[in-house]
Design an enzyme around this catalytic site. Structure first.
Site, PDB file in Angstrom:
ATOM      1  N   ASP A  55       0.851  -1.191   0.000  1.00  0.00           N
ATOM      2  CA  ASP A  55       0.000   0.000   0.000  1.00  0.00           C
ATOM      3  C   ASP A  55       0.891   1.247   0.000  1.00  0.00           C
ATOM      4  OD1 ASP A  55      -2.158   1.650   0.185  1.00  0.00           O
ATOM      5  OD2 ASP A  55      -2.824   0.933   2.146  1.00  0.00           O
ATOM      6  N   SER A 207       4.206  -6.330   2.315  1.00  0.00           N
ATOM      7  CA  SER A 207       2.976  -5.811   2.912  1.00  0.00           C
ATOM      8  C   SER A 207       1.726  -6.236   2.121  1.00  0.00           C
ATOM      9  CB  SER A 207       3.098  -4.282   3.010  1.00  0.00           C
ATOM     10  OG  SER A 207       2.038  -3.751   3.751  1.00  0.00           O
ATOM     11  N   MET A 208       0.966  -5.280   1.587  1.00  0.00           N
ATOM     12  CA  MET A 208      -0.233  -5.619   0.811  1.00  0.00           C
ATOM     13  C   MET A 208       0.128  -6.327  -0.493  1.00  0.00           C
ATOM     14  SD  MET A 208      -3.320  -3.033  -0.320  1.00  0.00           S
ATOM     15  CE  MET A 208      -2.955  -2.414  -1.948  1.00  0.00           C
ATOM     16  N   ASP A 371       4.614  -5.653  13.774  1.00  0.00           N
ATOM     17  CA  ASP A 371       5.783  -4.969  13.210  1.00  0.00           C
ATOM     18  C   ASP A 371       5.583  -3.454  13.189  1.00  0.00           C
ATOM     19  OD1 ASP A 371       4.124  -4.428  11.065  1.00  0.00           O
ATOM     20  OD2 ASP A 371       5.305  -5.527   9.584  1.00  0.00           O
ATOM     21  N   HIS A 403       7.888  -2.517  10.005  1.00  0.00           N
ATOM     22  CA  HIS A 403       7.219  -2.843   8.734  1.00  0.00           C
ATOM     23  C   HIS A 403       8.005  -2.399   7.490  1.00  0.00           C
ATOM     24  CE1 HIS A 403       3.659  -4.112   6.580  1.00  0.00           C
ATOM     25  NE2 HIS A 403       3.590  -2.957   5.941  1.00  0.00           N
TER      26      HIS A 403
END
Ligand SMILES: *[C@@H]1O[C@H](CO)[C@@H](O)[C@H](O)[C@H]1NC(C)=O
Ligand SMILES: *[C@@H]1O[C@H](CO)[C@@H](O)[C@H](O)[C@H]1NC(C)=O
Length: 423
Positions: A55, A207-208, A371, A403
């Site tokens: 994202d 991530s995403m 995270d 993250h």
């Protein structure tokens, strides 16, 4: 913002064997009168890499031809320019112009989103690694993304554009409005495979980008995956969503920058269907779990709809419903998966309101572990597939790595180096 196995390796070995046999015994070779030279040691083919960002991890450009703007200082017309992410556009008052150009509007009838009238957007650089190595095209240090990992690959003998590619997409939207991405991805994988001596690809996702890749892989046949996909290396995969998305809908997010205001950015962030897709998954949060509380009531996972009604953003719930079929399908990727994530970092777990009316209020954040962005259970959700797939799954938790920090972490870079040296 992945991966697979031994049958590919076997097929490769078989191909290699046939190829060298052909060379030795081809009877019409011009050099046939001389004893054949010993073949040079076969370079192991490097598995070509495709980066799938998370994202906010793709660049975005805009072109303006607007009849009106929120403030007189905002431009009405502009040829294609960089919209995401140029920090200079994020200061007051320019940030109000920026929000008007980047936010989406939800159409309840078509259940799709569109830009502000007069704003066109596009994601540049399909296939190009540089657009995901740097989110900011000026290569401002703050905008570094997959850059360190790409540099590790180059050290191993990789070449950008040849066997390192990027798969950027409109991260504001969820898979239901990104269908072209999945079509283009299949083509990119096949083209990359062919261009690299029919070598299966490795997805490196963040991530995403990890669940985006999961949706892609779920839609492919086992045969296709074993031919074209070597593995997925997932970094900080938001497999099962995150409480952070609830926080964004409730109060916005300042992107961890002191210069930005969560309240101002919220208007833009909550308009993204991807934020709704990344809400906590009911497969990993029990119905009775409390997501938010006020002095006189709790909002449990099962009462998320009421929460959206009470923060006065029904649209968030509608977008959630549109993306639920992706959340509910948690079948394994069926490719070799390396699931790396940071752990032990304070991460929002619950919202606590001081008053019973919650619309527009800023709750206190009750923290848990993860995270810093994604909760531990979502990062670890990849372990759930062990036993449900024939493909190998390796997980690695990195204490204290957050993250975004995972993209530059030395242990992660070393891990990538080691894995990518294996054919
Ligand atoms: C801008 O929009 C107006 C009407 O909304 C239109 O007449 C004009 O051709 C557009 N300009 C460009 C460059 O597209
Ligand atoms: C809310 O849930 C907590 C448990 O998480 C419980 O202790 C508390 O009594 C509940 N509050 C109300 C008002 O129901």
């Amino acid at each position: 913002m992945q991966l697979k196995g031994t049958s590919i390796l076997f097929a490769l070995l078989l191909l290699t064997a046939l190829f060298s046999v052909g060379n030795c015994f081809w009877p019409f070779s011009k050099r046939g009168r001389h004893p054949p030279k010993p073949a040079p040691p076969k370079e192991p083919q490097l598995s070509p890499v495709i980066f799938v960002p998370g994202d906010g991890g793709s660049q975005m450009e805009a072109r303006l031809n607007k009849s009106g703007t929120p403030y007189f200082i905002c431009e009405k017309t502009h040829d294609w320019y960089n919209l995401w992410l140029d920090l200079e556009q994020l200061v007051i008052p320019m940030v109000y112009c920026w929000i008007d150009n980047v936010k989406l509007y939800y159409d309840k009838v078509t259940r799709t989103t569109h830009n502000t009238p007069g704003v066109e957007t596009r994601v540049p650089g399909w296939g190009d690694p540089s657009v995901v190595e740097w989110i900011d095209p000026t290569k401002n240090k703050a905008g570094a993304y997959f850059k360190d990992i790409a540099n590790v690959l180059v050290d191993l003998g990789y070449e950008r554009h040849k066997n390192i590619h990027g798969a950027p997409y409109d991260f504001r939207r969820a898979p239901n409005e990104n269908q072209q991405f999945f079509i283009d991805m299949k083509q990119l994988v096949e083209d990359t495979y062919e261009a690299n001596n029919q070598t299966p690809v490795t997805f490196i996702t963040h991530s995403m980008g990890s669940p985006m890749t999961l949706v892609f892989l779920q839609e492919q046949t086992l045969e296709w995956k074993s031919q074209y996909v070597r593995r997925q290396i997932s970094l900080a995969g938001a497999w099962a969503g995150s409480m952070k998305a609830v926080k964004v809908f409730a109060m916005g997010d300042d992107l961890d920058s002191f210069a930005l205001s969560a309240k101002i950015l919220r208007e833009e962030q909550i308009s993204h269907p991807s934020s709704a897709w990344l809400l906590p998954s009911p497969l990993f949060w029990k119905p009775s779990e409390v997501l938010a509380s006020t002095p006189s009531r709790n909002y449990t996972m099962a009462q998320l709809e009421q929460f959206f009604n009470d923060i006065d953003y029904r649209t968030g719930w509608e977008m959630r419903k549109d993306t639920m079929r992706y959340t509910q399908n948690f079948s394994p990727p069926d490719v070799e998966l390396h699931c790396l994530y940071g752990d032990g970092v304070s991460t929002v777990e619950r919202l606590q309101y001081k008053k019973d009316t919650i619309a527009g209020e800023t709750p206190k954040l009750i923290m848990g572990l993860g995270d810093g962005t994604v909760n531990q259970r979502s990062l670890r959700a990849c372990q759930h597939w062990t036993g449900y797939t024939d493909s190998h799954i390796t997980t690695l938790a990195l204490q204290g790595v957050d993250h975004l920090g995972i993209l530059a972490n030395q242990d992660v870079l070393q891990y990538v180096r080691t894995v990518m040296q294996q054919p």
